[in-house]
Design a protein around this motif. Sequence first.
Motif, PDB file in Angstrom:
ATOM      1  N   ARG A   1      32.830  53.680  38.695  1.00  0.00           N
ATOM      2  CA  ARG A   1      33.870  52.770  39.359  1.00  0.00           C
ATOM      3  C   ARG A   1      33.212  51.419  39.571  1.00  0.00           C
ATOM      4  NH1 ARG A   1      34.784  55.570  44.952  1.00  0.00           N
ATOM      5  NH2 ARG A   1      32.755  56.440  44.659  1.00  0.00           N
TER       6      ARG A   1
ATOM      7  N   ALA B   1      39.104  61.697  42.066  1.00  0.00           N
ATOM      8  CA  ALA B   1      39.290  61.189  40.677  1.00  0.00           C
ATOM      9  C   ALA B   1      39.189  62.398  39.699  1.00  0.00           C
ATOM     10  CB  ALA B   1      38.285  60.227  40.273  1.00  0.00           C
TER      11      ALA B   1
ATOM     12  N   VAL C   1      43.611  59.254  40.359  1.00  0.00           N
ATOM     13  CA  VAL C   1      42.745  58.719  41.234  1.00  0.00           C
ATOM     14  C   VAL C   1      43.798  59.000  42.440  1.00  0.00           C
ATOM     15  CG1 VAL C   1      41.532  57.148  42.450  1.00  0.00           C
ATOM     16  CG2 VAL C   1      41.250  57.434  39.814  1.00  0.00           C
TER      17      VAL C   1
ATOM     18  N   ALA D   1      42.549  53.163  45.444  1.00  0.00           N
ATOM     19  CA  ALA D   1      41.223  53.117  46.208  1.00  0.00           C
ATOM     20  C   ALA D   1      41.228  52.061  47.423  1.00  0.00           C
ATOM     21  CB  ALA D   1      40.010  52.865  45.198  1.00  0.00           C
TER      22      ALA D   1
ATOM     23  N   ILE E   1      40.252  49.149  41.371  1.00  0.00           N
ATOM     24  CA  ILE E   1      38.867  49.313  40.872  1.00  0.00           C
ATOM     25  C   ILE E   1      39.199  49.752  39.375  1.00  0.00           C
ATOM     26  CG2 ILE E   1      38.016  50.478  43.071  1.00  0.00           C
ATOM     27  CD1 ILE E   1      38.365  53.120  41.866  1.00  0.00           C
ATOM     28  N   ASP E   2      38.262  49.820  38.660  1.00  0.00           N
ATOM     29  CA  ASP E   2      38.301  50.215  37.076  1.00  0.00           C
ATOM     30  C   ASP E   2      37.441  51.365  37.239  1.00  0.00           C
ATOM     31  OD1 ASP E   2      39.495  47.937  36.456  1.00  0.00           O
ATOM     32  OD2 ASP E   2      37.981  46.988  35.578  1.00  0.00           O
ATOM     33  N   ALA E   3      37.974  52.486  36.490  1.00  0.00           N
ATOM     34  CA  ALA E   3      37.315  53.900  36.654  1.00  0.00           C
ATOM     35  C   ALA E   3      37.327  54.261  35.229  1.00  0.00           C
ATOM     36  CB  ALA E   3      38.181  54.823  37.552  1.00  0.00           C
TER      37      ALA E   3
END
Length: 229
Positions: free
Chosen positions: A63, A121, A155, A207, A212-214
């Motif tokens: 993340r 997630a 997520v 989030a 966020i980049d997951a």
Amino acid sequence: MMRKLVLALTSTALLTATAHAADLGWNGNSSPVNTMYSGSSAFQWSGFYAGVNGGYGFGTLSREPSAGGVVTENNTNGWGLGAQAGYNADMGGFVLGGEADLQWSSISHSEDLGAAGTLKASVDGFGTVRARAGMAFDRVMPYVTGGVAFGNSTVSLTDPANVVTSQTNTHLGWTIGAGLEAAATDNITIKAEYLYVDLGAKSYTTAPGGNIDATQRFGLIRAGINYKF
């Protein structure tokens, strides 16, 4: 680490297949014959096949704030069940083919964020479209495989009032692996396989603290059974 594991699995598969071929190397007079690879296989791998599989996955959830910042990594794990279909072309012992599969998955990570609630997630499902290349030692075939991977990941954030906010995205990435397949009968084959899957990054807004980049990356150890048409 992933590359070392794939190389180790490939080497093990080749050694196992060579030993199996040596065990089968007898003629009609029960006297030993040359057991080296002959360039052809008594069992023909050519044709379409379909089957089911199941296994266990373990990996990493990464993340990172979409605007940039500290990358957080957490371990993930869970089960996978699915089905596959493909085609093999036996070229005198060298086998080329393609395979596609779809998997249900419980691979996930859950984290208590205190007053913000619980963040989860998960990889809900994924699939691959891969090329396969193997060496046939009669009814045993070690192989390597690789191609495109895709999957749905969710997520979600559950706040202290038990209100759930979630978002699901479709990820696109790649996969590579190795395996060993053996023919139990003229139509039934069984296999053991390892795949490393990188589903790539997607942006999520669920989030706390902003987007966020997951990224979901995991290894999958699975066994399967196929019916050869």
